[in-house]
Scaffold this motif. Structure first.
Motif, PDB file in Angstrom:
ATOM      1  N   VAL A 161       1.044  -1.201  -0.007  1.00  0.00           N
ATOM      2  CA  VAL A 161       0.019   0.105  -0.013  1.00  0.00           C
ATOM      3  C   VAL A 161       0.723   0.930   0.142  1.00  0.00           C
ATOM      4  N   GLY A 170      -5.367  -1.842  -3.581  1.00  0.00           N
ATOM      5  CA  GLY A 170      -6.579  -2.718  -3.887  1.00  0.00           C
ATOM      6  C   GLY A 170      -6.521  -4.230  -3.214  1.00  0.00           C
ATOM      7  N   ASN A 174      -5.197  -3.819   2.479  1.00  0.00           N
ATOM      8  CA  ASN A 174      -6.347  -3.066   2.326  1.00  0.00           C
ATOM      9  C   ASN A 174      -7.675  -3.822   2.324  1.00  0.00           C
ATOM     10  N   TRP A 181     -13.513   3.304  -0.412  1.00  0.00           N
ATOM     11  CA  TRP A 181     -12.806   3.498  -1.590  1.00  0.00           C
ATOM     12  C   TRP A 181     -13.763   4.135  -2.579  1.00  0.00           C
ATOM     13  N   ASN A 187      -8.585   1.635  -6.705  1.00  0.00           N
ATOM     14  CA  ASN A 187      -8.233   0.518  -5.909  1.00  0.00           C
ATOM     15  C   ASN A 187      -9.198  -0.721  -6.408  1.00  0.00           C
ATOM     16  N   GLY A 193      -0.456  -1.144  -4.108  1.00  0.00           N
ATOM     17  CA  GLY A 193      -0.436   0.309  -3.912  1.00  0.00           C
ATOM     18  C   GLY A 193       0.340   1.140  -4.918  1.00  0.00           C
ATOM     19  N   VAL A 196      -1.549   1.483  -8.203  1.00  0.00           N
ATOM     20  CA  VAL A 196      -2.746   2.593  -7.953  1.00  0.00           C
ATOM     21  C   VAL A 196      -2.241   3.809  -7.766  1.00  0.00           C
TER      22      VAL A 196
END
Length: 446
Positions: A161, A170, A174, A181, A187, A193, A196
């Motif tokens: 993340v 995602g 998480n 979200w 995500n 991470g 993302v």
């Protein structure tokens, strides 16, 4: 005869000192440190702390949905530094003056070099990024400035993340936070991470790809090489630009630091004081409880009561920033009261390259942070005692131990050759990481 023997002795000594087969002699400190590594790694020992080579893709942690390839890394390296990518500014004069690397450049250990990273509407660079300041001739609401200290992207392969509160990602850490979200639809793509953030960040920081960028600058061909299996109508997208940058970011590893050299068998890579500092790190200092593994971090969040940006007149907090939410850290994202004031464990490699520490940049030296954690008196009055991590305070390090620990973090964990990860030049020919006139002067380019 004696002269001949003496001469032969010195020739032999000289040869042995220059012989590639020379093996450093292990000291008691080396033995003690190795034993500590075995104990603190639950028997995994030295290999569990070694970073892979940057082109050893098979051994670099990666998103299964975004396997690292040489072609993606090549494209991602350019995109992250490309100031022509900054072509969706609020202020038209700022077009092509900033990049992702404005806040993540090698000179500051792939962080920003200043307390608040500035993208659009920043000017100048200085020497290590420390000279970047706000352009005071633009409307405040056009400024792209960060409300927390910019985290490094060095060693990000070892976290699933991103950001201090871990809101980008995602999967993994998480899982179970899906209800939060709504404003991070990326995500739901199912990436980790690093991916993302690289996708989401293009919108946040006003970066975009257009036909001129692809055709005139020659990036179309690089996208073709990086994503040959994706149809052309889906190839030149924000998503794929993000995946390329993420692949590149995962190769940013501080694997040439003295600590890494010591782990790989060179006992001479660290001084006596550095070794003593490492022993404190993995022993009495208990730093390893949060900082472990190859990147010396973990995937957890802790409350150490460090200060925030709004405690200083020198910080700029934009009107649309929810500081109460930001100050709650992980809790501000999860809306779980138990997570309040907890922030992600950062890697400790090359942190000395950015002279601000803590999520709010409220410390200006490594030693100051160590002394703070040693004393256990929180800066923030909002973080109550029961919220504080058990690792905060009650360590009782003496001055010598603090000094040695500081030396270990500042010297042993610093890879001095991060410029190997930067491009020689960009497709646009622009200056990087910034391309405003003051940065051009500071960087001696154009």
């Amino acid at each position: 005869m004696k002269k001949t023997i003496t001469l032969l002795f010195f020739i032999t000594l000289l040869y042995s000192c220059n012989n590639d087969d020379y093996t450093p002699i292990e000291s008691n400190l080396d033995v003690d440190l190795k034993n500590l590594l075995i104990n603190t790694s639950e028997g995994k020992g030295i290999p569990s702390f070694i970073l892979p080579q940057s082109d050893d893709y098979q051994n670099i942690p990666q998103d299964p949905l975004n396997p690292i390839t040489k072609e993606k890394v090549e494209l991602g390296k350019l995109l992250l530094h490309e100031t022509a990518f900054g072509n969706s500014p609020k202020i038209k004069e700022m077009k092509a003056t900033y990049s992702c690397a404005s806040c993540h450049h090698a000179a500051a250990g792939f962080s920003s070099g200043v307390r608040q990273g500035i993208g659009e509407c920043g000017i100048g660079f200085g020497i290590h990024g420390d000279g970047r300041i706000l352009n005071e001739n633009v409307p405040i609401d056009s400024v792209d400035i960060q409300p927390l200290r910019t985290p490094t992207i060095l060693n990000v392969a070892y976290q699933d993340v991103m950001l201090w509160n871990g809101q980008f990602g995602g999967t993994g850490t998480n899982a179970g936070t899906e209800s939060q979200w709504e404003e991070i639809q990326e995500n739901f793509l199912g990436f980790e991470g690093v991916e993302v953030q690289a996708i989401k960040g293009q919108k946040v920081h006003r970066l975009s790809i257009d036909e001129d960028f692809l055709q005139e600058l020659g990036y179309k061909e690089l996208f073709d090489r990086a994503f040959p299996s994706i149809s052309k109508d889906q190839r030149y997208t924000k998503k794929n630009a993000g995946l390329a940058m993420a692949a590149y970011e995962r190769t940013l590893l501080a694997n040439q630091s003295p600590w890494q050299e010591w782990l790989k068998g060179n006992s001479d890579a660290m001084t006596t004081n550095e070794k003593k500092g490492a022993i404190t790190f993995f022993g009495k200092g208990k730093c390893y409880e949060c900082h472990t593994g190859p990147a010396l971090n973990d995937k957890n969040f802790y409350a150490f009561g460090m200060g925030d940006f709004d405690n200083s007149q020198n910080a700029l907090i934009l009107s649309d920033v929810d500081m109460d939410k930001i100050k709650k850290g992980r809790g501000g994202f999860t809306n779980n009261e138990k997570d309040n004031y907890k922030f992600k464990t950062p890697t400790l490699y090359n942190i000395v390259d950015n002279p601000f520490y803590g999520h709010g940049g409220t410390f200006v030296s490594v030693k100051e942070v160590i002394e703070y954690k040693n004393k256990g008196i929180p800066q923030s009055t909002e973080v109550t005692k029961e919220k504080l991590a058990p690792q905060f305070g009650a360590i009782y390090l003496d001055d010598e131990e603090i000094n040695n620990l500081t030396t270990f973090i500042e010297v042993s964990l610093r890879d001095t050759n991060l410029n190997r990860y930067t491009p020689k030049n960009l497709k646009s020919g622009n200056c990087f990481p910034n391309n405003d006139s003051q940065s051009q002067n500071d960087l001696d380019c154009n």
